[in-house]
Scaffold this motif. Structure first.
Motif, mmCIF file in Angstrom:
data_model
loop_
_atom_site.group_PDB
_atom_site.id
_atom_site.type_symbol
_atom_site.label_atom_id
_atom_site.label_comp_id
_atom_site.label_asym_id
_atom_site.label_seq_id
_atom_site.Cartn_x
_atom_site.Cartn_y
_atom_site.Cartn_z
ATOM 1 N N ASP A 66 0.864 -0.761 -0.113
ATOM 2 C CA ASP A 66 -0.010 -0.082 -0.520
ATOM 3 C C ASP A 66 1.253 1.846 -0.305
ATOM 4 O OD1 ASP A 66 -2.589 -1.344 0.166
ATOM 5 O OD2 ASP A 66 -1.772 -1.496 2.348
ATOM 6 N N ASP A 67 0.516 2.101 0.890
ATOM 7 C CA ASP A 67 1.724 3.087 0.875
ATOM 8 C C ASP A 67 2.623 3.588 2.066
ATOM 9 O OD1 ASP A 67 0.637 4.599 -0.761
ATOM 10 O OD2 ASP A 67 -0.894 5.252 0.489
ATOM 11 N N HIS A 68 3.331 2.046 2.297
ATOM 12 C CA HIS A 68 3.704 2.167 4.113
ATOM 13 C C HIS A 68 4.805 0.984 3.085
ATOM 14 C CE1 HIS A 68 0.731 3.322 5.891
ATOM 15 N NE2 HIS A 68 -0.300 2.090 6.448
ATOM 16 N N TRP A 69 6.478 1.461 3.491
ATOM 17 C CA TRP A 69 7.308 0.938 3.597
ATOM 18 C C TRP A 69 7.906 0.115 5.063
ATOM 19 C CZ3 TRP A 69 9.819 0.452 -1.026
ATOM 20 C CH2 TRP A 69 9.565 1.577 -2.817
ATOM 21 N N SER A 70 8.723 -0.942 4.415
ATOM 22 C CA SER A 70 9.471 -1.373 5.446
ATOM 23 C C SER A 70 10.977 -2.562 5.019
ATOM 24 C CB SER A 70 8.797 -3.348 5.208
ATOM 25 O OG SER A 70 7.478 -3.247 6.330
ATOM 26 N N LEU A 71 11.655 -2.482 5.830
ATOM 27 C CA LEU A 71 13.164 -2.882 6.110
ATOM 28 C C LEU A 71 12.807 -4.610 5.977
ATOM 29 C CD1 LEU A 71 15.836 -2.428 4.951
ATOM 30 C CD2 LEU A 71 16.147 -1.193 7.538
ATOM 31 N N THR A 75 14.872 -13.137 10.295
ATOM 32 C CA THR A 75 14.611 -11.763 9.155
ATOM 33 C C THR A 75 13.674 -11.207 10.494
ATOM 34 O OG1 THR A 75 14.465 -12.749 7.637
ATOM 35 C CG2 THR A 75 13.778 -10.920 7.569
ATOM 36 N N ARG A 76 14.408 -9.691 10.334
ATOM 37 C CA ARG A 76 13.588 -9.094 11.262
ATOM 38 C C ARG A 76 13.343 -7.839 10.215
ATOM 39 N NH1 ARG A 76 14.879 -6.077 15.945
ATOM 40 N NH2 ARG A 76 13.416 -4.513 16.684
ATOM 41 N N ARG A 77 11.519 -7.834 10.790
ATOM 42 C CA ARG A 77 11.355 -6.344 9.338
ATOM 43 C C ARG A 77 10.859 -5.415 10.221
ATOM 44 N NH1 ARG A 77 6.636 -7.911 5.231
ATOM 45 N NH2 ARG A 77 8.354 -8.370 3.456
ATOM 46 N N LEU A 78 11.159 -4.187 9.820
ATOM 47 C CA LEU A 78 10.960 -2.866 10.393
ATOM 48 C C LEU A 78 10.506 -1.878 9.339
ATOM 49 C CD1 LEU A 78 14.920 -2.345 11.705
ATOM 50 C CD2 LEU A 78 12.770 -3.521 12.978
ATOM 51 N N THR A 79 8.866 -1.441 10.085
ATOM 52 C CA THR A 79 8.086 -0.734 9.805
ATOM 53 C C THR A 79 9.239 1.087 9.323
ATOM 54 O OG1 THR A 79 6.074 -1.148 10.426
ATOM 55 C CG2 THR A 79 6.129 1.059 9.748
ATOM 56 N N LEU A 80 9.457 1.715 8.346
ATOM 57 C CA LEU A 80 9.304 3.603 8.042
ATOM 58 C C LEU A 80 9.020 3.944 8.226
ATOM 59 C CD1 LEU A 80 12.234 1.902 4.405
ATOM 60 C CD2 LEU A 80 12.724 1.832 7.260
ATOM 61 N N TYR A 81 8.995 5.502 8.745
ATOM 62 C CA TYR A 81 8.733 5.988 8.584
ATOM 63 C C TYR A 81 9.014 7.464 8.339
ATOM 64 C CZ TYR A 81 6.250 3.886 12.562
ATOM 65 O OH TYR A 81 5.813 2.349 13.272
ATOM 66 N N ARG A 82 8.330 8.022 7.127
ATOM 67 C CA ARG A 82 8.454 9.173 6.416
ATOM 68 C C ARG A 82 8.426 10.399 7.087
ATOM 69 N NH1 ARG A 82 5.907 12.941 3.427
ATOM 70 N NH2 ARG A 82 3.845 11.594 3.553
ATOM 71 N N ARG A 83 10.062 11.071 6.987
ATOM 72 C CA ARG A 83 10.733 11.970 7.868
ATOM 73 C C ARG A 83 9.620 13.935 7.115
ATOM 74 N NH1 ARG A 83 14.992 10.668 10.999
ATOM 75 N NH2 ARG A 83 16.751 8.822 10.308
#
Length: 823
Positions: free
Chosen positions: A754-759, A791-799
């Motif tokens: 969707d509109d969310h990025w993950s690392l 595997t560690r999945r992290l949510t990314l928040y736009r600055r």
């Protein structure tokens, strides 16, 4: 909810059209004396002289000039105000202020912490003028002899003036003086009807019934007045004296909880006057108590019958120059506090009172608020009637403005007054003061009897600062450079302050706001906090623990590998915090809460804040986020008793979990492991010995030393049984962290849903203090340990300010290796 005038008509903020000019102290007696040739600059209200000058390019908060040595005039022509009677409401004036209307002096205010309401008659085109008289001459006046003089605050005359100590504490606070109309100014037209002395108090009974007690007086004629809370209504009754009261009963009300333990449920409150609804605010229903234990030495906050482990930070200010009080100013900071898992914020006695908007946000976010009254360190006057009147007024106004707020959880007479006297060797009879033992408690009992009162912070033990009784300020681990096990030895009950370090900001903050050689630059050292007169600073404290935890000699490391020195400096304070909170939160601990000093920095640099002054979380913030998890796993070294695993569930429902514990050699080879399915009931803690998990003896702590060590790290992982999602992790290093440094090979990739990025991150062996440096995004976790094979999945928040369609890119690194992963 203010105890005085509350009109149901309009209120006009006088925020624009102000001009500011500085004149020599005492040069102008009235607005007519201010020369037209003076250098006027535009100013906003609410606001400060520092804020107005800074906006005009005439003030530098990093190198501030004194503002207490001149008079500051604020002038405004009320061109849009219609003639007639009105009420002039002055929300807060810092600090010695004369108010003029059309050249006539109508008020002299001598407290920064009091608001005023004045009945005025406007002619049309009126001129309102405020003169903030220079504070310096007042501070230099002789006063009653003080029995002690604190080192940290200058000048000593501040003890006789009701103003903030911010700007007057050399060594950790920039010397930005608080001058100006720092709270709103407005005109209130007395439309009929007028509500006076409005009082609202929510309560939660033990049977689950919510109560809302209301009373008011009305000027003007009305037919009917009704109180509404949520979907429930209750009519007011009028007594023979013309006073109205209502008691609303709400059976089975949903209680308000701190967000770590439940839902902070709120209800809209309104008055309905002759069929017209007038919103009042929002409230929540909760029940507070302090459990002092069978011996009277404990201190635990009990909310709705549940003991709460309180964790959080001490608030400084949203902006040292502007001293703002709007929701938009508070929200970024308080959301970061909530996101870190904090459930309590303390406003200390060295700061300033915040506005009702602060507490309304705490209500919404589920943050408990510990409120000191603004008294700290000084020997305040005991029998000064005028001074005591100011104290009573400021306390009553603060509490009246926050009547509906369930977040207000502890009220405290001030900070380190008792401690200061005791540490100077004075007997107990010198510590006490009628201000904190008689005047303020009486106001609290009258207006907020639902909130526990603490006479001073710290207090309660054989000495006020004894950590094993009552409330303490604990710096055994920290400023006093005690070993980490002092956190257990000290038997801390409740630390209203703790763990102060010179926390190093992220590299991006330093590159943009403090691009100087670290440690060696005088500008860098200016930003390192220190106790006035001490031969050491809080960088020395951090270096001590760097040596203790990693085995490096800090001075040599700075010379030979400055990048590694900075990385370890960023990591070490988080490692100390995680270990210390693990000790305090474990099963069997007598600690009921601890707040770190402080939430935010006042300038960019290596200061006490866990969030830097630009709003960027420091590495320590992420460590606290891990330490504060409501559902948590901990590892504690019990010596020859082995390694214990503690599992905590602070939530209000039982949960099913899987616990996995593994000991690794070379950071990747399994030596021994164990697992268990757990069902943890609500508000519960479980302790499990690793030997019980493994089914046989294994020297997890390397206490017996039968031969060479067989492992360098133990990892505990807590996952949700149903989904397998990671809940929490804990790490233990039997040989020390440096022995577990590995040149790990990390793979990293980003994905979008969707509109969310993950690392996604994965490592072939243990990677310590993994750092994620992305320009446009901030990861939900940073500076964490990554175990191998998962595997560690992290949510990314736009600055803020980053392009909406920016694709995450940057670098990933770990301490102990030289590899850099480009993403």
């Amino acid at each position: 909810m203010h105890g005085r005038l509350a009109s149901l008509g309009g209120e006009t903020l006088l925020s624009e059209g102000w001009n500011l000019v500085l004149t020599d102290a005492g040069a102008c007696a009235s607005p007519a004396d201010v020369p037209l040739s003076a250098g006027f600059i535009p100013a906003s209200v609410p606001g400060t002289v520092a804020g107005a000058l800074e906006k005009a390019g005439l003030f530098n908060r990093e190198h501030p000039r004194p503002l207490n040595d001149r008079d500051a005039w604020y002038l405004c022509r009320l061109v849009d105000a219609d003639p007639g009677n009105a009420v002039l409401r002055l929300g807060g004036l810092a600090t010695l202020c004369e108010i003029f209307l059309n050249g006539r002096k109508i008020l002299v205010s001598e407290s920064m912490f009091e608001s005023h309401e004045l009945a005025v008659h406007l002619m049309g085109g009126d001129e309102l003028a405020l003169c903030f008289r220079a504070l310096e001459p007042r501070l230099a006046e002789p006063g009653p002899r003080a029995r002690w003089r604190p080192q940290m605050i200058t000048p000593q005359g501040l003890r006789l003036v009701r103003t903030t100590l911010l700007g007057h504490m050399p060594g950790w606070c920039p010397e930005v003086h608080a001058v100006g109309p720092w709270r709103p100014i407005s005109l209130l037209r007395s439309h009929s009807p007028v509500i006076r002395d409005l009082s609202l108090r929510p309560d939660l009974l033990q049977n689950g019934e919510g109560r809302l007690y209301a009373s008011l007086s009305i000027q003007g004629h009305i037919g009917e007045i009704v109180l509404r809370c949520g979907d429930v209504e209750q009519a007011f009754e009028k007594d023979s004296g013309g006073h109205y009261t209502a008691i609303m009963k709400i059976p089975g009300v949903t209680p308000w909880w701190p967000h770590t333990h439940g839902t902070p449920c709120l209800y809209d409150v309104a008055l309905i006057v002759d069929g017209v609804e007038h919103p009042i605010g929002r409230t929540g229903f909760r029940r507070l108590a302090v459990d002092r234990g069978a011996d009277g030495q404990d201190f635990a906050l009990v909310v709705n019958g549940a003991r709460i482990f309180c964790r959080g930070a001490v608030w400084t200010t949203a902006d040292i120059a502007r001293l703002p009080g709007g929701r938009e100013d508070y929200e970024p900071w308080l959301r970061l506090a909530t996101d870190a898992g904090m459930n309590m914020i303390r406003i200390g006695g060295t700061m300033a009172y915040e506005t009702p908007e602060f507490f309304q946000l705490c209500d919404e976010l589920g943050l408990l608020a510990w409120q000191d009254f603004m008294f700290a360190n000084f020997d305040y006057p005991k029998n000064d009637k005028a001074f005591n009147a100011h104290v009573e007024a400021e306390a009553a106004q603060l509490l009246s403005g926050t009547r509906l707020s369930p977040s207000l959880a502890v009220l405290c007479g001030g900070s380190e007054v008792y401690q200061q006297a005791a540490m100077l060797g004075l007997p107990e009879r010198f510590w006490t003061s009628p201000i904190v033992e008689e005047i303020i408690p009486a106001v609290v009992k009258s207006i907020r009897p639902d909130v526990p009162y603490v006479v001073n912070s710290p207090s309660g033990g054989a000495m006020p600062f004894s950590p094993n009784a009552g409330v303490t300020h604990y710096y055994g681990v920290g400023a006093y450079m005690r070993p980490l096990d002092d956190a257990r030895r000290a038997d801390v009950r409740f630390a209203a302050e703790s763990l102060a370090f010179a926390h190093v900001p992220q590299a991006r903050t330093l590159a943009r706001h403090l691009p100087v050689p670290t440690v060696h630059s005088p500008l860098w050292k200016e930003r390192v906090p220190r106790d006035r007169g001490a031969s050491w600073d809080f960088e020395d404290v951090r270096d001590y623990y760097l040596s203790e935890l990693y085995g490096f000699e800090p001075g040599r490391l700075r010379r030979e590998d400055p990048d590694l020195y900075l990385d370890l400096s960023r990591a070490v304070t988080g490692e100390v915090a995680e270990e210390t909170y693990a000790e305090w939160r474990r099963q069997g601990s007598g600690c009921n809460g601890a707040l770190v000093w402080t939430l935010q920095d006042l300038l960019p640099g290596p200061s006490w804040g866990v969030v830097d002054s630009t709003g960027e979380p420091k590495p320590i913030w992420y460590a606290l986020r891990r330490a504060f998890r409501p559902v948590q796993v901990l590892l504690t070294d019990e010596g020859t008793n082995g390694l214990d695993v503690h599992v905590i569930n602070e939530g209000d429902v039982a949960i099913d979990l899987n616990l996995d514990v593994v000991c690794l050699r070379d950071g990747r080879q399994t030596v021994v492991s164990g697992k268990r399915e757990l069902s943890i009931e609500a508000r519960a803690k479980h302790k499990i010995g690793c030997t019980d998990l493994f089914g046989a003896f294994f020297d997890t702590t390397y206490a017996f030393r039968f031969g060479p060590p067989s492992h360098d790290v133990t990892v505990a992982r807590l996952t949700a049984r149903e989904t397998g999602a990671l809940i929490a992790e804990a790490f233990y290093f039997p040989l020390g962290r440096t022995k577990a440094f590995h040149d790990a090979e990390i793979t990293a990739s980003v994905s979008q849903q969707d509109d969310h990025w993950s690392l996604d991150l994965r490592s072939d062996r243990l990677a310590q203090s993994v750092q994620i440096d992305f320009e446009a995004y901030r990861a939900e976790d940073d500076w964490f340990h990554l175990p191998p094979g998962v595997t560690r999945r992290l949510t990314l928040y736009r600055r803020e300010g980053a392009l909406v369609d920016a694709i995450p890119s940057g670098k990933v690194r770990a301490i102990g290796g030289r590899r850099v992963v480009e993403v």
